[in-house]
Design a protein around this motif. Structure first.
Motif, PDB file in Angstrom:
ATOM      1  N   GLY A  88     -26.995 -45.674   2.950  1.00 33.10           N
ATOM      2  CA  GLY A  88     -26.289 -46.918   3.251  1.00 33.10           C
ATOM      3  C   GLY A  88     -25.400 -45.589   4.463  1.00 33.10           C
ATOM      4  O   GLY A  88     -25.561 -45.057   4.565  1.00 33.10           O
ATOM      5  N   ALA A  89     -24.020 -46.774   4.627  1.00 34.98           N
ATOM      6  CA  ALA A  89     -23.134 -46.377   5.473  1.00 34.98           C
ATOM      7  C   ALA A  89     -22.371 -46.459   5.337  1.00 34.98           C
ATOM      8  O   ALA A  89     -21.110 -47.537   5.942  1.00 34.98           O
ATOM      9  CB  ALA A  89     -23.919 -46.828   7.048  1.00 34.98           C
ATOM     10  N   PRO A  90     -21.156 -45.170   4.249  1.00 31.24           N
ATOM     11  CA  PRO A  90     -20.247 -45.198   4.054  1.00 31.24           C
ATOM     12  C   PRO A  90     -19.334 -45.464   4.860  1.00 31.24           C
ATOM     13  O   PRO A  90     -18.303 -46.297   4.510  1.00 31.24           O
ATOM     14  CB  PRO A  90     -19.978 -44.381   2.671  1.00 31.24           C
ATOM     15  CG  PRO A  90     -21.183 -43.992   2.781  1.00 31.24           C
ATOM     16  CD  PRO A  90     -22.431 -44.162   3.727  1.00 31.24           C
ATOM     17  N   TRP A  91     -19.068 -44.859   6.042  1.00 34.10           N
ATOM     18  CA  TRP A  91     -18.298 -45.190   7.480  1.00 34.10           C
ATOM     19  C   TRP A  91     -18.158 -46.394   7.489  1.00 34.10           C
ATOM     20  O   TRP A  91     -17.061 -47.024   8.088  1.00 34.10           O
ATOM     21  CB  TRP A  91     -18.770 -44.061   8.448  1.00 34.10           C
ATOM     22  CG  TRP A  91     -17.781 -44.467   9.883  1.00 34.10           C
ATOM     23  CD1 TRP A  91     -18.430 -44.584  10.867  1.00 34.10           C
ATOM     24  CD2 TRP A  91     -16.695 -44.212   9.863  1.00 34.10           C
ATOM     25  NE1 TRP A  91     -17.309 -44.878  11.880  1.00 34.10           N
ATOM     26  CE2 TRP A  91     -16.356 -44.627  11.199  1.00 34.10           C
ATOM     27  CE3 TRP A  91     -15.882 -43.221   8.683  1.00 34.10           C
ATOM     28  CZ2 TRP A  91     -14.746 -44.049  11.730  1.00 34.10           C
ATOM     29  CZ3 TRP A  91     -14.646 -43.085   9.998  1.00 34.10           C
ATOM     30  CH2 TRP A  91     -14.307 -43.702  10.776  1.00 34.10           C
ATOM     31  N   LEU A  92     -19.430 -47.352   7.290  1.00 34.30           N
ATOM     32  CA  LEU A  92     -19.071 -48.448   7.878  1.00 34.30           C
ATOM     33  C   LEU A  92     -18.596 -49.876   6.706  1.00 34.30           C
ATOM     34  O   LEU A  92     -17.717 -50.358   7.631  1.00 34.30           O
ATOM     35  CB  LEU A  92     -20.616 -49.292   8.171  1.00 34.30           C
ATOM     36  CG  LEU A  92     -21.233 -48.792   9.761  1.00 34.30           C
ATOM     37  CD1 LEU A  92     -23.222 -49.810   9.828  1.00 34.30           C
ATOM     38  CD2 LEU A  92     -20.485 -48.818  10.578  1.00 34.30           C
ATOM     39  N   ALA A  93     -18.606 -49.596   5.742  1.00 33.08           N
ATOM     40  CA  ALA A  93     -18.176 -49.812   4.300  1.00 33.08           C
ATOM     41  C   ALA A  93     -16.978 -50.237   4.229  1.00 33.08           C
ATOM     42  O   ALA A  93     -15.944 -50.794   3.859  1.00 33.08           O
ATOM     43  CB  ALA A  93     -18.766 -49.153   3.306  1.00 33.08           C
ATOM     44  N   ARG A  94     -16.375 -48.946   4.927  1.00 34.05           N
ATOM     45  CA  ARG A  94     -14.732 -48.827   5.354  1.00 34.05           C
ATOM     46  C   ARG A  94     -13.919 -49.509   6.258  1.00 34.05           C
ATOM     47  O   ARG A  94     -13.275 -49.108   6.756  1.00 34.05           O
ATOM     48  CB  ARG A  94     -14.480 -47.636   5.478  1.00 34.05           C
ATOM     49  CG  ARG A  94     -14.351 -46.399   4.406  1.00 34.05           C
ATOM     50  CD  ARG A  94     -14.122 -45.157   4.226  1.00 34.05           C
ATOM     51  NE  ARG A  94     -14.386 -44.371   5.342  1.00 34.05           N
ATOM     52  CZ  ARG A  94     -15.449 -43.148   4.987  1.00 34.05           C
ATOM     53  NH1 ARG A  94     -16.187 -43.295   3.813  1.00 34.05           N
ATOM     54  NH2 ARG A  94     -15.982 -42.506   5.315  1.00 34.05           N
ATOM     55  N   MET A  95     -14.614 -49.641   7.053  1.00 38.67           N
ATOM     56  CA  MET A  95     -14.511 -50.984   8.638  1.00 38.67           C
ATOM     57  C   MET A  95     -14.231 -52.385   7.936  1.00 38.67           C
ATOM     58  O   MET A  95     -14.588 -52.660   7.052  1.00 38.67           O
ATOM     59  CB  MET A  95     -15.390 -50.897   8.594  1.00 38.67           C
ATOM     60  CG  MET A  95     -15.853 -49.525  10.004  1.00 38.67           C
ATOM     61  SD  MET A  95     -16.830 -50.450  11.554  1.00 38.67           S
ATOM     62  CE  MET A  95     -15.818 -51.363  12.637  1.00 38.67           C
ATOM     63  N   GLU A  96     -12.936 -53.176   8.657  1.00 38.09           N
ATOM     64  CA  GLU A  96     -12.843 -54.051   8.061  1.00 38.09           C
ATOM     65  C   GLU A  96     -14.599 -55.440   8.707  1.00 38.09           C
ATOM     66  O   GLU A  96     -14.539 -55.244   9.870  1.00 38.09           O
ATOM     67  CB  GLU A  96     -11.298 -54.497   8.974  1.00 38.09           C
ATOM     68  CG  GLU A  96     -10.997 -56.260   9.005  1.00 38.09           C
ATOM     69  CD  GLU A  96     -10.272 -56.999   9.761  1.00 38.09           C
ATOM     70  OE1 GLU A  96      -9.740 -57.907  10.144  1.00 38.09           O
ATOM     71  OE2 GLU A  96      -9.781 -55.829  10.155  1.00 38.09           O
ATOM     72  N   ARG A  97     -14.739 -55.149   7.706  1.00 36.04           N
ATOM     73  CA  ARG A  97     -15.636 -56.879   7.822  1.00 36.04           C
ATOM     74  C   ARG A  97     -15.521 -57.482   9.260  1.00 36.04           C
ATOM     75  O   ARG A  97     -17.211 -57.121   9.794  1.00 36.04           O
ATOM     76  CB  ARG A  97     -16.964 -57.585   7.111  1.00 36.04           C
ATOM     77  CG  ARG A  97     -16.782 -56.299   5.495  1.00 36.04           C
ATOM     78  CD  ARG A  97     -17.569 -55.213   5.730  1.00 36.04           C
ATOM     79  NE  ARG A  97     -17.800 -54.831   4.575  1.00 36.04           N
ATOM     80  CZ  ARG A  97     -18.201 -55.216   3.542  1.00 36.04           C
ATOM     81  NH1 ARG A  97     -19.252 -56.980   3.192  1.00 36.04           N
ATOM     82  NH2 ARG A  97     -18.818 -54.533   2.446  1.00 36.04           N
ATOM     83  N   ASP A  98     -14.893 -57.795   9.087  1.00 40.17           N
ATOM     84  CA  ASP A  98     -14.574 -58.803  10.729  1.00 40.17           C
ATOM     85  C   ASP A  98     -14.907 -58.117  11.988  1.00 40.17           C
ATOM     86  O   ASP A  98     -15.568 -58.923  12.850  1.00 40.17           O
ATOM     87  CB  ASP A  98     -13.325 -59.965  10.807  1.00 40.17           C
ATOM     88  CG  ASP A  98     -13.643 -60.841   9.560  1.00 40.17           C
ATOM     89  OD1 ASP A  98     -13.798 -60.989   8.555  1.00 40.17           O
ATOM     90  OD2 ASP A  98     -12.346 -61.741   8.977  1.00 40.17           O
TER      91      ASP A  98
END
Length: 254
Positions: A159-169
């Protein structure tokens, strides 16, 4: 996710569509290929029938992953697209690196993080009316990897938790720009423009690997990267060979 916001954040000029749920974004775009007039990105917040190479399924959920497909028309036939999945892998790897997630690449179409699969790439083609080829590039990217999903898979995954915290758009727009730039460069120069970039991220460079076809070992040797058409270079006891990316599985030798 919001299609208009993704399109506004992107510099690609690609039309963007977002659906709450579908079976497969790639299947949807392939079904529409004959009527498409330009590149289209289709994002699904939930995908129920995602697929990978050799008909394998791709498990996903709106909370834990990003699933999307990009339809892109090339002027030439399928023979001009050698190495395209690897070029996309190199571009995706560079984009993720800029976003703070360092990854490696496994031939022919997997993105790894810390040795486990983080993303998969599936490229499917269809002849375009009037000539040329529509490519539909399907990507599934794990953001979080809960224990119950790993249990369903029966293997570890990244997984990439750092990316999960980014705004998806914002994340989707950044990935779209990287992919569009990749495809435009590939149209001009083919995989040769990406070969060195791919080899820099080669997960198993110098490792002894086996190539399996339906569970049977067909080749064994030391992985030596890829050459400028995307074929795997394998140093065997009989010398160096090149391997096309047919329906084979690559594994590090136990």
């Amino acid at each position: 996710m919001n299609a208009d916001r993704i399109a506004a954040l992107s510099t690609s000029g690609v039309a963007v569509e977002v659906v709450a749920q579908t079976g497969s974004t790639s299947a949807d775009l392939l079904a529409r290929a004959a009527t498409l007039t330009g590149p289209v990105l289709l994002v699904a917040e939930h995908q129920t029938a995602g697929r990978g190479r050799a008909g394998r399924s791709w498990l996903s959920s709106s909370e834990n992953s990003l699933t999307f497909s990009l339809a892109w028309k090339f002027a030439g036939g399928p023979q001009t697209l050698l190495g395209l999945p690897l070029a996309i892998g190199a571009a995706l790897g560079d984009a993720l690196g800029l976003l703070g997630v360092q990854v490696q690449l496994k031939w022919p179409n997997d993105v790894l993080k810390d040795g486990d699969k983080l993303a998969g790439i599936l490229v499917e083609t269809q002849a375009a009316p009037g000539g040329g080829t529509w490519c539909v590039i399907g990507i599934g990217l794990n953001l979080l990897m809960p224990d119950e999903v790993e249990a369903q898979l029966g293997r570890s995954a990244a997984g990439a938790p750092w990316l999960a915290r980014m705004e998806r758009d914002v994340l989707m727009a950044a990935l779209l720009d990287a992919l569009a730039n990749c495809l435009r460069l590939f149209e001009q120069q083919g995989f040769a423009a990406f070969c060195a970039r791919w080899n820099l991220r080669h997960a198993w460079q110098g490792e002894t690997v086996v190539l399996l076809d339906n569970g049977a070992v067909v080749h064994e040797g030391r992985a030596a990267g890829v050459e400028e058409t995307g074929r795997l270079l394998l140093d065997t006891e009989a010398g160096r060979i090149t391997v096309m990316a047919g329906d084979v599985s690559l594994r590090v030798k136990a």
